[in-house]
Design a protein around this motif. Structure first.
Motif, PDB file in Angstrom:
ATOM      1  N   GLY A   9       0.803  -1.220   0.000  1.00  0.00           N
ATOM      2  CA  GLY A   9       0.000   0.000   0.000  1.00  0.00           C
ATOM      3  C   GLY A   9       0.828   1.258   0.000  1.00  0.00           C
ATOM      4  O   GLY A   9       0.403   2.296  -0.516  1.00  0.00           O
ATOM      5  N   LYS A  10       2.041   1.197   0.553  1.00  0.00           N
ATOM      6  CA  LYS A  10       2.896   2.387   0.561  1.00  0.00           C
ATOM      7  C   LYS A  10       3.225   2.848  -0.844  1.00  0.00           C
ATOM      8  O   LYS A  10       3.399   4.032  -1.111  1.00  0.00           O
ATOM      9  CB  LYS A  10       4.195   2.087   1.321  1.00  0.00           C
ATOM     10  N   VAL A  11       3.338   1.892  -1.747  1.00  0.00           N
ATOM     11  CA  VAL A  11       3.634   2.225  -3.146  1.00  0.00           C
ATOM     12  C   VAL A  11       2.409   2.850  -3.816  1.00  0.00           C
ATOM     13  O   VAL A  11       2.525   3.701  -4.699  1.00  0.00           O
ATOM     14  CB  VAL A  11       4.048   0.962  -3.928  1.00  0.00           C
ATOM     15  N   LEU A  12       1.230   2.438  -3.361  1.00  0.00           N
ATOM     16  CA  LEU A  12       0.030   2.714  -4.136  1.00  0.00           C
ATOM     17  C   LEU A  12      -0.836   3.850  -3.612  1.00  0.00           C
ATOM     18  O   LEU A  12      -1.535   4.505  -4.380  1.00  0.00           O
ATOM     19  CB  LEU A  12      -0.834   1.441  -4.173  1.00  0.00           C
ATOM     20  N   ALA A  13      -0.849   4.057  -2.311  1.00  0.00           N
ATOM     21  CA  ALA A  13      -1.862   4.938  -1.735  1.00  0.00           C
ATOM     22  C   ALA A  13      -1.754   6.368  -2.218  1.00  0.00           C
ATOM     23  O   ALA A  13      -2.759   7.068  -2.399  1.00  0.00           O
ATOM     24  CB  ALA A  13      -1.781   4.884  -0.207  1.00  0.00           C
ATOM     25  N   GLY A  14      -0.533   6.856  -2.462  1.00  0.00           N
ATOM     26  CA  GLY A  14      -0.390   8.240  -2.876  1.00  0.00           C
ATOM     27  C   GLY A  14      -0.694   9.188  -1.729  1.00  0.00           C
ATOM     28  O   GLY A  14      -0.986   8.785  -0.607  1.00  0.00           O
ATOM     29  N   ASN A  23      -6.852   4.595  -6.811  1.00  0.00           N
ATOM     30  CA  ASN A  23      -6.326   3.295  -6.388  1.00  0.00           C
ATOM     31  C   ASN A  23      -7.318   2.455  -5.604  1.00  0.00           C
ATOM     32  O   ASN A  23      -6.978   1.347  -5.180  1.00  0.00           O
ATOM     33  CB  ASN A  23      -5.067   3.503  -5.544  1.00  0.00           C
ATOM     34  N   ILE A  24      -8.502   2.989  -5.336  1.00  0.00           N
ATOM     35  CA  ILE A  24      -9.471   2.197  -4.564  1.00  0.00           C
ATOM     36  C   ILE A  24     -10.711   1.867  -5.389  1.00  0.00           C
ATOM     37  O   ILE A  24     -11.725   1.429  -4.852  1.00  0.00           O
ATOM     38  CB  ILE A  24      -9.898   2.918  -3.270  1.00  0.00           C
ATOM     39  N   LEU A  25     -10.634   2.066  -6.706  1.00  0.00           N
ATOM     40  CA  LEU A  25     -11.780   1.739  -7.552  1.00  0.00           C
ATOM     41  C   LEU A  25     -11.976   0.227  -7.613  1.00  0.00           C
ATOM     42  O   LEU A  25     -11.013  -0.538  -7.617  1.00  0.00           O
ATOM     43  CB  LEU A  25     -11.567   2.300  -8.960  1.00  0.00           C
ATOM     44  N   LYS A 208     -14.598   6.977   2.413  1.00  0.00           N
ATOM     45  CA  LYS A 208     -13.641   5.874   2.492  1.00  0.00           C
ATOM     46  C   LYS A 208     -12.627   6.047   3.622  1.00  0.00           C
ATOM     47  O   LYS A 208     -12.112   5.077   4.146  1.00  0.00           O
ATOM     48  CB  LYS A 208     -12.877   5.735   1.162  1.00  0.00           C
ATOM     49  N   ILE A 209     -12.323   7.289   3.976  1.00  0.00           N
ATOM     50  CA  ILE A 209     -11.268   7.499   4.970  1.00  0.00           C
ATOM     51  C   ILE A 209     -11.814   7.987   6.309  1.00  0.00           C
ATOM     52  O   ILE A 209     -11.690   7.325   7.333  1.00  0.00           O
ATOM     53  CB  ILE A 209     -10.235   8.523   4.443  1.00  0.00           C
ATOM     54  N   GLU A 210     -12.443   9.125   6.283  1.00  0.00           N
ATOM     55  CA  GLU A 210     -12.753   9.783   7.553  1.00  0.00           C
ATOM     56  C   GLU A 210     -13.830   9.042   8.344  1.00  0.00           C
ATOM     57  O   GLU A 210     -13.774   8.966   9.565  1.00  0.00           O
ATOM     58  CB  GLU A 210     -13.163  11.228   7.298  1.00  0.00           C
ATOM     59  N   LEU A 273      -3.692   0.023   3.358  1.00  0.00           N
ATOM     60  CA  LEU A 273      -4.360  -1.281   3.209  1.00  0.00           C
ATOM     61  C   LEU A 273      -5.513  -1.198   2.215  1.00  0.00           C
ATOM     62  O   LEU A 273      -5.733  -2.129   1.435  1.00  0.00           O
ATOM     63  CB  LEU A 273      -4.859  -1.775   4.564  1.00  0.00           C
ATOM     64  N   LEU A 274      -6.260  -0.098   2.252  1.00  0.00           N
ATOM     65  CA  LEU A 274      -7.346   0.063   1.282  1.00  0.00           C
ATOM     66  C   LEU A 274      -6.814   0.012  -0.146  1.00  0.00           C
ATOM     67  O   LEU A 274      -7.352  -0.686  -1.012  1.00  0.00           O
ATOM     68  CB  LEU A 274      -8.061   1.397   1.505  1.00  0.00           C
ATOM     69  N   ALA A 275      -5.741   0.768  -0.382  1.00  0.00           N
ATOM     70  CA  ALA A 275      -5.167   0.812  -1.736  1.00  0.00           C
ATOM     71  C   ALA A 275      -4.589  -0.543  -2.128  1.00  0.00           C
ATOM     72  O   ALA A 275      -4.743  -0.999  -3.274  1.00  0.00           O
ATOM     73  CB  ALA A 275      -4.087   1.890  -1.788  1.00  0.00           C
ATOM     74  N   ALA A 276      -3.924  -1.201  -1.186  1.00  0.00           N
ATOM     75  CA  ALA A 276      -3.310  -2.504  -1.491  1.00  0.00           C
ATOM     76  C   ALA A 276      -4.379  -3.547  -1.819  1.00  0.00           C
ATOM     77  O   ALA A 276      -4.211  -4.350  -2.749  1.00  0.00           O
ATOM     78  CB  ALA A 276      -2.466  -2.970  -0.300  1.00  0.00           C
TER      79      ALA A 276
END
Length: 643
Positions: A9-14, A23-25, A208-210, A273-276
């Motif tokens: 996820g570190k690579v992807l989340a931005g 990245n979460i589609l 998705k986040i807050e 984790l969401l992005a991964a």
């Protein structure tokens, strides 16, 4: 797995909203299982003309989720706020009221949505707002919402279901669509999808986040290990099951709230984790055997690859696993194996975690069946190369095409009988995949028992309670012969990989064996010992008798009824050998088989005082010789049904 997903996820989340959202589609296949092109149904609320326009467009796998911001429905009883959804009932009822309520006061989009609700929605008894499908002609002329409400006696849940069915049926009929063809329902206002509005995109990001991070405490993140504010109930928002969350006995204090003692996440790790998860679902989702499988990479160095490199590598890894699962696909592509298996750019810097899972279509349930950890990509390649070599050996010994003798993961699935209806049966085949991929030893006796059971299924036609299938009754005998020979090659593969334990006896020296060279080569290559050879030769003679019986009008080959497919003792084998001799004589084919019978008897007598094979081994090697004869006869004739 949690650590591997977080690193990915570190690579992807931005860091920005748009980069994160992209990245979460959710994935959106463009075709149905029957190959039909799937469609998006746009419901456009035209506030100027006061009507609802329905438009249909084709799904494009990459573009459509991005265009309409398809992020999935909210889980459980949470409010639905996505303007793109596969569930029409949400749009007919709660989606737009929820969106309007949560958009910033005074925003232009909120004003537009409220205008839509005022003009196009009706208040139903109980306070529920529902789209006025009757007033705007979305169900046909004879439809009445009031009548429908009376029909379901005011039950709002039943009312909404029937209302949804009516609208969907009307649209499907008008546009000639099947139920499976409709992939998404999308809301737009005055010709502009909500996904085009910045306020809506802000809302999606917040959803998705807050929302997931609303309840936090001061603590330590379970992923990165750093102290700070951490969310206590956030793992329920994630799809993959990192810990057991549905059994209260696993929670600290045996209370629902006690889970936060076990698992917490900081905001950064949650985003990762969401992005991964979405990346793995989109890029690293495949099938092994008949199981769905996610491939989760873990990197062995600190400098993580760039996102583009990761996507290229993911495609390469998935292709390699697909080939290991079904080597036939490689032959169909007519690629050179060595070229395909050239070392990948990240192979020495990554490990793979294979997550086998079960997820019923259309449901949020996600069950982990097996996690195979720390698999080197080079191991998958070694497996593919070994499978390829075995298929070539099979072609050399048994004729036909190499692809007939491919012992890939898919083929292995059909060599291990599984009882249908038993929810734990899948563990048996996953144990085998796990051992094969993880380079663990296989128990020879266990496999022989499985193969004996496989033979019994074919011979006794027990297909209805197993995973074994035959397309036509006339192919049963030939299919069984092929399966037995493939089982021999599976043992051969394991022996070559050094993963077979518990084999008794040593390979025979076949120099003095007076049989034809092709048969001798098969016995030599498969590593048969003396007793196995005797059973093989007796089985081959049984095939000769069976063939002769078929020529005399005995379609079911009565000689096969002399075999007990559950296992045979030495005494019964000796009796069977005498029966076979008499039948060879009776059908006047002893002359052609006398030498072979003598060789069988000579080898068998060498071991008769110390017989090394189990009753199950006796049956397996007996049927191996029989199957060899069937295959040879079919090769001569070129017709499977003549076997």
């Amino acid at each position: 797995m949690l650590e591997a997903m977080s690193e990915l996820g570190k690579v992807l989340a931005g860091i920005g909203r748009e980069e994160f959202i992209s990245n979460i589609l959710e994935p959106l296949p463009s075709q149905t299982r029957k190959g039909q092109t799937r469609k998006v149904i746009l419901l456009d609320f035209d506030t100027r003309a006061g009507k609802i326009n329905v438009e249909v467009e084709e799904v494009k796998e990459k573009e459509t989720p991005k265009k309409y911001l398809w992020i999935g429905n909210a889980k459980g009883n949470k409010p639905q706020r996505s303007a793109a959804t596969p569930s029409l009932n949400y749009i007919l009822s709660q989606t737009l009221p929820n969106i309007a309520r949560e958009l910033p006061e005074g925003s232009s989009l909120r004003a537009q949505v409220e205008k839509v609700i005022t003009h196009f929605y009706r208040d139903m008894p109980g306070g529920m707002k529902v789209l006025d499908v009757e007033g705007f002609g979305l169900t046909g002329e004879s439809f009445s919402m009031t009548g429908l409400l009376e029909q379901v006696k005011g039950n709002s849940k039943n009312f909404l279901k029937k209302l949804t069915d009516a609208v969907e049926a009307w649209i499907r009929k008008k546009w000639g669509l099947s139920k499976d063809e409709i992939a998404l329902w999308v809301v737009s206002v005055d010709g502009v999808p909500l996904s085009c509005h910045s306020e809506y995109r802000d809302l999606v990001y917040r959803i998705k986040i807050e929302d997931a991070l609303e309840e936090t405490i001061s603590g330590c993140c379970s992923s990165c290990g750093l102290p700070g504010q951490v969310a206590v109930d956030v793992f329920k928002e994630l799809e993959f099951k990192y810990y057991i969350l549905d059994k209260i006995s696993f929670a600290s204090g045996v209370t629902e709230k006690g889970f936060y003692h076990n698992l917490t996440l900081c905001a950064s790790c949650y985003r990762n984790l969401l992005a991964a998860e979405k990346f793995v679902k989109n890029w690293l989702n495949t099938q092994i055997g008949n199981f769905n499988c996610y491939v989760i990479p873990g990197f062995l160095f600190e400098a993580l690859p760039a996102k583009k490199d990761l996507e290229d590598w993911a495609a390469y890894v998935i292709n390699t696993i697909k080939v290991a699962n079904n080597l036939k696909s490689l032959y169909e592509l007519e690629k050179e194996l060595d070229e395909f298996l050239e070392e990948g750019p990240l192979d020495n810097k990554a490990i793979l975690n294979l997550l086998f899972y079960h997820k019923p279509a259309g449901r949020s349930e996600f069950k982990v069946l097996r996690l195979i950890k720390d698999v080197s990509p080079t191991r998958i390649k070694k497996l593919v190369r070994s499978i390829n070599k075995v298929s070539d050996v099979g072609k050399g010994l048994l004729g036909g095409e190499s692809r007939e003798w491919v012992i890939d993961l898919q083929k292995i699935y059909y060599l291990i009988p599984l009882k249908t209806g038993d929810v734990n049966e899948y563990k048996k085949i996953l144990d085998i995949y796990d051992s094969l991929i993880s380079e663990r030893q296989f128990d020879y006796a266990f496999l022989i028992n499985q193969f004996t059971e496989l033979i019994a299924i074919y011979q006794l036609r027990r297909f209805s309670n197993s995973n074994i299938r035959v397309k036509d009754e006339k192919y049963v005998k030939y299919s069984m012969a092929m399966a037995v020979l493939q089982a021999n090659l599976f043992l051969y593969l394991l022996r070559k990989l050094g993963q077979l334990k518990g084999v008794t006896g040593v390979s025979e020296d076949f120099q003095q064996l007076n049989v034809d060279q092709n048969m001798k080569s098969f016995l030599q290559e498969m590593g048969y010992n003396g007793a196995q050879t005797a059973m093989f030769l007796l089985g081959y003679l049984i095939e000769q008798v069976g063939w002769s019986q078929a020529q005399h009008g005995h379609e079911n080959k009565p000689v096969l009824e002399k075999i007990n497919y559950q296992g045979m003792s030495l005494a019964r084998l000796q009796h069977l050998a005498n029966v076979v001799f008499n039948l060879l004589h009776q059908y006047k084919i002893l002359t052609f088989n006398e030498r072979l019978y003598a060789e069988m008897k000579k080898v068998m007598d060498q071991y008769v005082n110390n017989w090394p094979l189990s009753p199950e081994e006796n049956v397996f090697y007996l049927l191996s010789g029989y199957s060899y004869g069937v295959r040879r006869a079919a090769s001569y004739k070129g017709k499977e049904e003549q076997a």
